[in-house]
Scaffold this active site. Structure first.
Site, PDB file in Angstrom:
ATOM      1  N   LYS A 191      47.840   7.178 -53.302  1.00  0.00           N
ATOM      2  CA  LYS A 191      48.361   8.511 -53.664  1.00  0.00           C
ATOM      3  C   LYS A 191      49.875   8.476 -53.445  1.00  0.00           C
ATOM      4  O   LYS A 191      50.370   8.533 -52.322  1.00  0.00           O
ATOM      5  CB  LYS A 191      47.649   9.544 -52.797  1.00  0.00           C
ATOM      6  CG  LYS A 191      48.386  10.790 -52.378  1.00  0.00           C
ATOM      7  CD  LYS A 191      48.843  11.671 -53.482  1.00  0.00           C
ATOM      8  CE  LYS A 191      49.600  12.870 -52.936  1.00  0.00           C
ATOM      9  NZ  LYS A 191      51.021  12.817 -53.273  1.00  0.00           N
ATOM     10  N   GLU A 266      52.744   6.040 -40.026  1.00  0.00           N
ATOM     11  CA  GLU A 266      54.159   5.665 -39.887  1.00  0.00           C
ATOM     12  C   GLU A 266      54.986   6.889 -40.233  1.00  0.00           C
ATOM     13  O   GLU A 266      55.055   7.292 -41.402  1.00  0.00           O
ATOM     14  CB  GLU A 266      54.500   4.493 -40.798  1.00  0.00           C
ATOM     15  CG  GLU A 266      53.903   3.220 -40.241  1.00  0.00           C
ATOM     16  CD  GLU A 266      54.326   1.990 -41.005  1.00  0.00           C
ATOM     17  OE1 GLU A 266      53.737   0.936 -40.747  1.00  0.00           O
ATOM     18  OE2 GLU A 266      55.230   2.086 -41.859  1.00  0.00           O
ATOM     19  N   CYS A 300      63.334   5.755 -42.709  1.00  0.00           N
ATOM     20  CA  CYS A 300      62.708   6.134 -41.438  1.00  0.00           C
ATOM     21  C   CYS A 300      63.388   5.469 -40.254  1.00  0.00           C
ATOM     22  O   CYS A 300      63.451   6.022 -39.172  1.00  0.00           O
ATOM     23  CB  CYS A 300      61.235   5.794 -41.464  1.00  0.00           C
ATOM     24  SG  CYS A 300      60.934   4.068 -41.818  1.00  0.00           S
ATOM     25  N   GLU A 399      64.889  15.327 -37.523  1.00  0.00           N
ATOM     26  CA  GLU A 399      65.153  14.280 -38.519  1.00  0.00           C
ATOM     27  C   GLU A 399      65.757  14.930 -39.754  1.00  0.00           C
ATOM     28  O   GLU A 399      65.099  15.720 -40.423  1.00  0.00           O
ATOM     29  CB  GLU A 399      63.835  13.578 -38.884  1.00  0.00           C
ATOM     30  CG  GLU A 399      64.033  12.393 -39.795  1.00  0.00           C
ATOM     31  CD  GLU A 399      62.718  11.795 -40.266  1.00  0.00           C
ATOM     32  OE1 GLU A 399      61.810  12.553 -40.673  1.00  0.00           O
ATOM     33  OE2 GLU A 399      62.602  10.551 -40.247  1.00  0.00           O
TER      34      GLU A 399
HETATM   35  P1  NAD Z   1      55.522  13.910 -46.527  1.00  0.00           P
HETATM   36  O1  NAD Z   1      54.741  13.837 -45.272  1.00  0.00           O
HETATM   37  O2  NAD Z   1      55.946  15.243 -47.018  1.00  0.00           O
HETATM   38  O3  NAD Z   1      54.709  13.265 -47.730  1.00  0.00           O
HETATM   39  C1  NAD Z   1      54.212  11.954 -47.687  1.00  0.00           C
HETATM   40  C2  NAD Z   1      52.976  11.853 -48.542  1.00  0.00           C
HETATM   41  O4  NAD Z   1      51.944  12.658 -47.978  1.00  0.00           O
HETATM   42  C3  NAD Z   1      53.178  12.374 -49.964  1.00  0.00           C
HETATM   43  O5  NAD Z   1      52.494  11.526 -50.857  1.00  0.00           O
HETATM   44  C4  NAD Z   1      52.525  13.734 -49.908  1.00  0.00           C
HETATM   45  O6  NAD Z   1      52.064  14.183 -51.152  1.00  0.00           O
HETATM   46  C5  NAD Z   1      51.388  13.471 -48.965  1.00  0.00           C
HETATM   47  N1  NAD Z   1      50.813  14.666 -48.324  1.00  0.00           N
HETATM   48  C6  NAD Z   1      51.393  15.875 -48.109  1.00  0.00           C
HETATM   49  N2  NAD Z   1      50.505  16.719 -47.509  1.00  0.00           N
HETATM   50  C7  NAD Z   1      49.356  16.036 -47.334  1.00  0.00           C
HETATM   51  C8  NAD Z   1      48.088  16.349 -46.784  1.00  0.00           C
HETATM   52  N3  NAD Z   1      47.808  17.549 -46.277  1.00  0.00           N
HETATM   53  N4  NAD Z   1      47.130  15.388 -46.761  1.00  0.00           N
HETATM   54  C9  NAD Z   1      47.383  14.164 -47.243  1.00  0.00           C
HETATM   55  N5  NAD Z   1      48.549  13.810 -47.813  1.00  0.00           N
HETATM   56  C10 NAD Z   1      49.542  14.731 -47.851  1.00  0.00           C
HETATM   57  O7  NAD Z   1      56.761  12.928 -46.332  1.00  0.00           O
HETATM   58  P2  NAD Z   1      57.979  12.717 -47.332  1.00  0.00           P
HETATM   59  O8  NAD Z   1      58.856  13.924 -47.221  1.00  0.00           O
HETATM   60  O9  NAD Z   1      57.464  12.284 -48.658  1.00  0.00           O
HETATM   61  O10 NAD Z   1      58.707  11.436 -46.690  1.00  0.00           O
HETATM   62  C11 NAD Z   1      59.707  11.501 -45.744  1.00  0.00           C
HETATM   63  C12 NAD Z   1      59.143  11.221 -44.360  1.00  0.00           C
HETATM   64  O11 NAD Z   1      58.533   9.936 -44.315  1.00  0.00           O
HETATM   65  C13 NAD Z   1      60.205  11.199 -43.287  1.00  0.00           C
HETATM   66  O12 NAD Z   1      59.764  11.917 -42.166  1.00  0.00           O
HETATM   67  C14 NAD Z   1      60.324   9.721 -42.939  1.00  0.00           C
HETATM   68  O13 NAD Z   1      60.802   9.441 -41.651  1.00  0.00           O
HETATM   69  C15 NAD Z   1      58.940   9.256 -43.132  1.00  0.00           C
HETATM   70  N6  NAD Z   1      58.908   7.796 -43.305  1.00  0.00           N
HETATM   71  C16 NAD Z   1      58.429   7.023 -42.287  1.00  0.00           C
HETATM   72  C17 NAD Z   1      58.416   5.636 -42.395  1.00  0.00           C
HETATM   73  C18 NAD Z   1      57.928   4.759 -41.272  1.00  0.00           C
HETATM   74  O14 NAD Z   1      57.698   3.588 -41.506  1.00  0.00           O
HETATM   75  N7  NAD Z   1      57.758   5.261 -40.067  1.00  0.00           N
HETATM   76  C19 NAD Z   1      58.899   5.039 -43.563  1.00  0.00           C
HETATM   77  C20 NAD Z   1      59.395   5.857 -44.579  1.00  0.00           C
HETATM   78  C21 NAD Z   1      59.374   7.240 -44.442  1.00  0.00           C
END
Ligand code: NAD
Length: 505
Positions: A191, A266, A300, A399
């Site tokens: 997804k 993550e 991240c 963040e």
């Molecule tokens: P997000 O959590 O908003 O979305 C990530 C994914 O989750 C998307 O595909 C979204 O559609 C999905 N999602 C949203 N609600 C959901 C639910 N209720 N159930 C299941 N899936 C759902 O994150 P984002 O804004 O897309 O990405 C940025 C974040 O990702 C930042 O916090 C960043 O630090 C983190 N990140 C972490 C790492 C790591 O390795 N630790 C790497 C890259 C990004």
């Protein structure tokens, strides 16, 4: 024609098909627009122009994808590791063949500067090759002897897994998750994030070109609250590998609780970079600038809190300000661009809101602090440096996920460690010092999943990658990935010599 114009022209040839046709879901080896007929718009962060419509999946599509992944599982699980290795290596070859397309599409879709995306396909291919090699040994276990029994551990893939990815560097992150899952023998339902879905479609195409059996790789587009939610609830899905925000991670744990999903999270970070008085000045400066302003700060592991020791602070800040002022912000496809537009207006507004927060909290906006008006309607933010902050301010705790660095002064090593650890997050930390003994002390005292000493983020595929505290649960990389995607069974063989207890004799 300039390099930028050439890149735009070339990108447009790759993007035209996405503009002309709705991007669908890939389920059981076939492309489908799904049943609802609903779509959502994908918008370019550089100029707010449409990049095409994306099919909005619903529960029906997720259910079909999960069933396909379940149906394909046994064949994929039972395929010889060497054969899986060949298929995954072929997939890596296909990625490299499409490297130019992947770089230009990814850069346009998520706003990351082309200088950082050029190698994306090659690095993604390296992820597949690394785990392809490991596919052969994935099932290896241990032999554990007792005097009258011998135990053998047998590893087997856990089953179909859900892979949910964010928008920041979607291509690379997807390959990190999907490559080990497939190598372990799991089938997947991916997804992608709704803000930057295009490279996920290319990945699914490449999986077909590489000859993956139908149903091994499925991809459903749509919104997190619907598609992501159903995926993390579906009973056929045995584990969910998630990369994204901390709050979404905890929601996924809740959603997966009823079906006892194994969850790998993550999540976010507010990573400190600590520069001690005895640091190598130039190398530390280069790394500090790189680790927050590259990838638009949408990374991240970005070091978004700069902890400067009092003795080096003034000189370091002076040099840093010049470097930040000098950064080239521009179109993501311009080879000269160092900082591109943020992925989406929603995120852009969030990042800009922290400028006012910094002001009201009493931090100094030493550089930047505004949108780049001169670059038009794209989501361009000036590279920003907040100084004289303290660790209680929101700009030091939350963040921001943009090209925004918050500076905090410290005097002693103990104080640096205390500030570094005084955060909800615990993904990565960086320290610059020429004192080897201090490095060892930091290694034990810093509360993060990863610590780099005298280096920017350097990825080593066999090494564990992941965070502690609100930054996540679980580790990626090498055998750590297989621990997540596989189950271990213990098989105990009696030597025929022990006394079996007799009851009712
Ligand atoms: P997000 O959590 O908003 O979305 C990530 C994914 O989750 C998307 O595909 C979204 O559609 C999905 N999602 C949203 N609600 C959901 C639910 N209720 N159930 C299941 N899936 C759902 O994150 P984002 O804004 O897309 O990405 C940025 C974040 O990702 C930042 O916090 C960043 O630090 C983190 N990140 C972490 C790492 C790591 O390795 N630790 C790497 C890259 C990004």
């Amino acid at each position: 024609m300039s390099d930028l114009q050439q890149n735009i022209q070339q990108a447009n040839t790759y993007l035209q098909r996405f503009k002309d046709n709705t991007t669908g879901h890939y389920i059981n080896g076939e492309w489908t627009l799904g049943t609802s007929g609903k779509t959502f718009a994908n918008i370019s962060p550089a100029d707010q122009q449409p990049l095409g419509e994306i099919a909005e999946g619903g529960e029906v599509e997720v259910n079909r994808a999960c069933e396909a992944a379940q149906d394909a599982f046994v064949e994929w699980r039972d395929m010889a590791g060497a054969e899986r290795k060949n298929i995954l290596n072929r997939l890596a070859d296909k990625l490299v063949e499409r490297a130019d397309e992947i770089a230009l599409v990814e850069s346009t879709d998520c706003g990351q500067a082309i200088r950082f995306m050029k190698q994306a396909a090659v690095r993604g291919a390296a992820n597949f090759r690394f785990f392809a090699d490991k596919a052969v040994e994935a099932k290896d276990g241990q032999a554990l002897y007792q005097s009258e029994h011998t135990n053998l551990t047998v590893r087997s893939p856990i089953g179909p897994v859900g892979v949910i990815t964010p928008w920041n560097t979607p291509f690379m992150l997807s390959t990190w998750k999907i490559a080990p899952a497939l190598a372990a023998g799991c089938t997947i339902v991916h997804k992608p994030a709704e803000f930057s879905p295009l490279s996920a479609a290319i990945l699914a195409e490449v999986s077909a070109e590489a000859g993956l059996p139908a149903g091994v790789w499925n991809m459903v587009n749509g919104f997190g609250e619907v598609v992501g939610k159903r995926l993390s609830e579906h009973p056929a899905i045995k584990a969910v590998a998630f990369v994204g925000e901390t709050s979404t991670g905890s929601r996924i744990m809740e959603q997966g609780a009823a079906t006892l999903k194994r969850i790998h999270l993550e999540l976010g970070g507010k990573n400190p970079v600590i520069v001690f008085d005895d640091a190598n000045f130039e190398r530390a400066l280069d790394a500090v600038v790189f680790m927050i302003y590259s990838l638009n700060g949408q990374r991240c592991t970005s070091s978004s809190r700069l902890l400067l020791q009092s003795g080096i602070r003034e000189r370091f800040l002076e040099a840093l300000k010049k470097r930040v002022e000098n950064l080239t912000v521009g179109h993501p496809l311009d080879p000269n661009t160092e900082v591109g537009p943020l992925v989406h207006t929603e995120h852009f507004d969030k990042v800009l809101s922290y400028m006012e927060t910094a002001r009201s909290e009493g931090a100094i906006i030493a550089v930047g602090g505004q949108r780049c008006e001169e670059l038009g309607v794209g989501n361009y933010v000036q590279p920003t440096l907040f100084t004289e902050a303290n660790n209680q301010m929101k700009v030091a705790r939350e963040e921001i996920f943009g090209p925004v660095l918050t500076e905090i002064e410290f005097d002693t090593e103990e104080k640096a460690i205390q500030i570094a650890n005084d955060t909800d997050y615990g993904l990565a930390a960086y320290a610059w010092t020429s004192d080897q003994a201090r490095s060892m002390r930091l290694a034990h005292k810093i509360e993060t999943g990863m610590l780099w000493i005298n280096s920017e983020n350097n990825r080593n595929l066999p090494s564990p990658f992941g965070g502690v505290k609100s930054s996540g649960i679980g580790r990626d990389g090498g055998d750590y990935s297989f621990e997540f995607y596989m189950e271990t069974k213990n098989v105990c063989f009696a030597h025929g010599t022990h006394r079996v207890p007799k009851l009712g004799a």
